[in-house]
Design a protein around this motif. Structure first.
Motif, PDB file in Angstrom:
ATOM      1  N   VAL A 143      -1.021  28.312  14.449  1.00 20.65           N
ATOM      2  CA  VAL A 143      -1.454  29.418  15.297  1.00 20.65           C
ATOM      3  C   VAL A 143      -2.298  30.402  14.496  1.00 20.65           C
ATOM      4  CG1 VAL A 143      -0.708  31.337  16.759  1.00 20.65           C
ATOM      5  CG2 VAL A 143       0.549  29.173  16.809  1.00 20.65           C
ATOM      6  N   ASP A 144      -1.903  30.655  13.266  1.00 21.03           N
ATOM      7  CA  ASP A 144      -2.658  31.547  12.389  1.00 21.03           C
ATOM      8  C   ASP A 144      -4.080  31.023  12.177  1.00 21.03           C
ATOM      9  OD1 ASP A 144      -2.907  33.802  10.597  1.00 21.03           O
ATOM     10  OD2 ASP A 144      -2.763  32.393   8.939  1.00 21.03           O
ATOM     11  N   ARG A 145      -4.212  29.713  11.935  1.00 19.41           N
ATOM     12  CA  ARG A 145      -5.544  29.112  11.767  1.00 19.41           C
ATOM     13  C   ARG A 145      -6.351  29.205  13.054  1.00 19.41           C
ATOM     14  NH1 ARG A 145      -2.995  24.884   9.048  1.00 19.41           N
ATOM     15  NH2 ARG A 145      -3.415  23.399  10.724  1.00 19.41           N
ATOM     16  N   ASP A 146      -5.688  28.971  14.187  1.00 11.87           N
ATOM     17  CA  ASP A 146      -6.389  29.055  15.477  1.00 11.87           C
ATOM     18  C   ASP A 146      -6.912  30.471  15.727  1.00 11.87           C
ATOM     19  OD1 ASP A 146      -6.047  26.386  16.087  1.00 11.87           O
ATOM     20  OD2 ASP A 146      -4.204  26.706  17.232  1.00 11.87           O
ATOM     21  N   ILE A 147      -6.131  31.478  15.328  1.00 12.40           N
ATOM     22  CA  ILE A 147      -6.576  32.861  15.485  1.00 12.40           C
ATOM     23  C   ILE A 147      -7.783  33.140  14.580  1.00 12.40           C
ATOM     24  CG2 ILE A 147      -5.979  35.289  15.110  1.00 12.40           C
ATOM     25  CD1 ILE A 147      -3.085  34.553  15.885  1.00 12.40           C
ATOM     26  N   MET A 148      -7.700  32.736  13.326  1.00 12.98           N
ATOM     27  CA  MET A 148      -8.803  32.969  12.381  1.00 12.98           C
ATOM     28  C   MET A 148     -10.085  32.295  12.862  1.00 12.98           C
ATOM     29  SD  MET A 148      -7.207  32.898   8.523  1.00 12.98           S
ATOM     30  CE  MET A 148      -6.293  31.365   8.691  1.00 12.98           C
ATOM     31  N   ASN A 149      -9.964  31.061  13.336  1.00  8.85           N
ATOM     32  CA  ASN A 149     -11.134  30.350  13.837  1.00  8.85           C
ATOM     33  C   ASN A 149     -11.671  30.972  15.115  1.00  8.85           C
ATOM     34  OD1 ASN A 149     -11.434  28.302  11.859  1.00  8.85           O
ATOM     35  ND2 ASN A 149      -9.722  27.162  12.740  1.00  8.85           N
ATOM     36  N   SER A 150     -10.774  31.428  15.977  1.00  8.48           N
ATOM     37  CA  SER A 150     -11.189  32.029  17.246  1.00  8.48           C
ATOM     38  C   SER A 150     -11.953  33.332  17.030  1.00  8.48           C
ATOM     39  CB  SER A 150      -9.968  32.297  18.132  1.00  8.48           C
ATOM     40  OG  SER A 150      -9.348  31.082  18.524  1.00  8.48           O
ATOM     41  N   LEU A 151     -11.588  34.078  16.009  1.00  5.44           N
ATOM     42  CA  LEU A 151     -12.264  35.341  15.731  1.00  5.44           C
ATOM     43  C   LEU A 151     -13.752  35.161  15.447  1.00  5.44           C
ATOM     44  CD1 LEU A 151      -9.579  37.203  13.569  1.00  5.44           C
ATOM     45  CD2 LEU A 151     -10.484  37.927  15.794  1.00  5.44           C
ATOM     46  N   LYS A 152     -14.138  33.968  15.010  1.00  2.09           N
ATOM     47  CA  LYS A 152     -15.554  33.692  14.726  1.00  2.09           C
ATOM     48  C   LYS A 152     -16.349  33.483  16.012  1.00  2.09           C
ATOM     49  CE  LYS A 152     -14.038  31.151  10.605  1.00  2.09           C
ATOM     50  NZ  LYS A 152     -13.940  29.788   9.992  1.00  2.09           N
ATOM     51  N   PHE A 153     -15.643  33.155  17.100  1.00  7.52           N
ATOM     52  CA  PHE A 153     -16.345  32.781  18.323  1.00  7.52           C
ATOM     53  C   PHE A 153     -15.934  33.623  19.537  1.00  7.52           C
ATOM     54  CE2 PHE A 153     -16.362  29.052  15.568  1.00  7.52           C
ATOM     55  CZ  PHE A 153     -17.718  28.756  15.547  1.00  7.52           C
ATOM     56  N   ILE A 154     -15.322  34.746  19.298  1.00  9.19           N
ATOM     57  CA  ILE A 154     -14.948  35.644  20.394  1.00  9.19           C
ATOM     58  C   ILE A 154     -15.928  36.815  20.430  1.00  9.19           C
ATOM     59  CG2 ILE A 154     -13.368  37.188  19.138  1.00  9.19           C
ATOM     60  CD1 ILE A 154     -12.607  35.642  22.550  1.00  9.19           C
ATOM     61  N   LYS A 155     -16.255  37.270  21.609  1.00  9.88           N
ATOM     62  CA  LYS A 155     -17.135  38.436  21.733  1.00  9.88           C
ATOM     63  C   LYS A 155     -16.432  39.668  21.180  1.00  9.88           C
ATOM     64  CE  LYS A 155     -19.528  36.717  25.864  1.00  9.88           C
ATOM     65  NZ  LYS A 155     -19.827  36.935  27.307  1.00  9.88           N
ATOM     66  N   ASP A 156     -17.202  40.644  20.757  1.00 10.42           N
ATOM     67  CA  ASP A 156     -16.603  41.858  20.186  1.00 10.42           C
ATOM     68  C   ASP A 156     -15.671  42.549  21.172  1.00 10.42           C
ATOM     69  OD1 ASP A 156     -17.868  41.473  17.788  1.00 10.42           O
ATOM     70  OD2 ASP A 156     -19.537  42.819  18.219  1.00 10.42           O
ATOM     71  N   ASP A 157     -15.995  42.464  22.464  1.00 10.75           N
ATOM     72  CA  ASP A 157     -15.134  43.079  23.483  1.00 10.75           C
ATOM     73  C   ASP A 157     -14.285  42.025  24.201  1.00 10.75           C
ATOM     74  OD1 ASP A 157     -17.164  41.804  24.838  1.00 10.75           O
ATOM     75  OD2 ASP A 157     -17.552  43.447  26.235  1.00 10.75           O
ATOM     76  N   GLY A 158     -14.220  40.829  23.628  1.00 10.96           N
ATOM     77  CA  GLY A 158     -13.443  39.751  24.234  1.00 10.96           C
ATOM     78  C   GLY A 158     -11.981  39.781  23.819  1.00 10.96           C
ATOM     79  N   PHE A 159     -11.242  38.771  24.248  1.00  6.41           N
ATOM     80  CA  PHE A 159      -9.788  38.738  24.017  1.00  6.41           C
ATOM     81  C   PHE A 159      -9.343  37.356  23.537  1.00  6.41           C
ATOM     82  CE2 PHE A 159     -10.670  41.748  27.425  1.00  6.41           C
ATOM     83  CZ  PHE A 159      -9.975  42.880  27.011  1.00  6.41           C
ATOM     84  N   ILE A 160      -8.488  37.353  22.538  1.00  9.42           N
ATOM     85  CA  ILE A 160      -7.762  36.140  22.141  1.00  9.42           C
ATOM     86  C   ILE A 160      -6.358  36.278  22.712  1.00  9.42           C
ATOM     87  CG2 ILE A 160      -6.837  34.795  20.223  1.00  9.42           C
ATOM     88  CD1 ILE A 160      -9.160  35.858  18.520  1.00  9.42           C
TER      89      ILE A 160
END
Length: 262
Positions: A143-160
């Motif tokens: 889950v930690d890796r998924d969060i780190m990877n997701s941060l590269k592809f989420i909009k600045d005002d988006g949500f994980i």
């Protein structure tokens, strides 16, 4: 007079009856144990909470006035969530270990997906999502890796968004899903809460957890949903987490979440 062979058979029969009685009493004692009943009660309470994750995700997507991009990691049966999501563009990732049909866009692990995405082999490495929902392998390291990877592809005002961040008991938060002989039975949240707890103290994101559907954790780079907290549970002990649950998760009900200035 009963012959010797028959005496042996009678003794075996009586011993079986004794074993059955012992198993019955042990099982009855387990099912009526106060701790077992309390865990069962908490399971029922969590199952009764609304809205489900799909309702929360759709609310977050509705905040955008532009075409939206949605990514779901860990789909299993798409009827349980993915097919319920309202987004202009939707993409799904799942290796298909738990659902044989696996009708997803990318039949691979999230690690492979993000590697290919970063290399421009799938979609576009410049794509940015409004919402990325992480519901794959429920172990903290992944889950930690998924969060780190997701941060590269989420909009600045988006949500994980993460599922299963608020396990009601330690039995629900066990590391192994396959070990089902617990008071939580087949219900399992895994150790997702540990990864979410780690990011709650990060200055890179704002965060909170909706107190519904086993804890729907939300992270955002810019949205004012909760300031980072001081990290006090350095060894990720469940009892410490449980004592400080509300503060640790920034636990909030959905109606109050909708009142936030986002």
């Amino acid at each position: 007079m009963i012959s010797f062979p028959y005496k042996i058979k009678i003794k075996k029969f009586l011993s079986r009856i004794k074993l059955i009685k012992i198993y019955y009493l042990m099982g009855k004692g387990f099912l009526n144990d106060q701790h077992f009943l309390e865990v069962k009660k908490k399971s029922f309470q969590e199952n009764s909470k609304r809205p489900f994750r799909s309702g929360i995700i759709n609310y977050l997507l509705s905040l955008s006035q532009k075409p939206t991009f949605y990514l779901e990691i860990g789909v299993r049966n798409p009827d349980h969530n993915f097919n319920l999501i309202n987004s202009t563009h939707k993409y799904s990732v799942d290796p298909g270990l738990e659902f044989e049909a696996n009708p997803v866009d990318f039949k691979m692990t999230s690690d492979i997906f993000f590697k290919k995405l970063s290399n421009g082999e799938i979609l576009s490495n410049s794509i940015k999502f409004d919402v990325i929902f992480i519901d794959g392998l429920h172990l903290a390291e992944q889950v930690d890796r998924d969060i780190m990877n997701s941060l590269k592809f989420i909009k600045d005002d988006g949500f994980i968004v993460l599922h299963d961040c608020n396990p009601p008991t330690e039995w629900h938060a066990r590391e192994s899903f396959r070990y089902r002989y617990t008071p939580a039975q087949h219900l399992w949240n895994g150790t997702t809460w540990k990864a979410f707890l780690k990011w709650r103290s990060s200055s890179l994101v704002k965060s909170c957890c909706i107190d519904s559907d086993w804890g729907v954790g939300i992270l955002s780079k810019q949205q004012p949903i909760g300031e980072p907290t001081e990290f006090i549970n350095h060894f990720f002990e469940y009892n410490s987490f449980n004592k400080n649950r509300k503060e640790s998760l920034n636990l909030i009900d959905f109606e109050n979440f909708k009142k936030l200035n986002i």
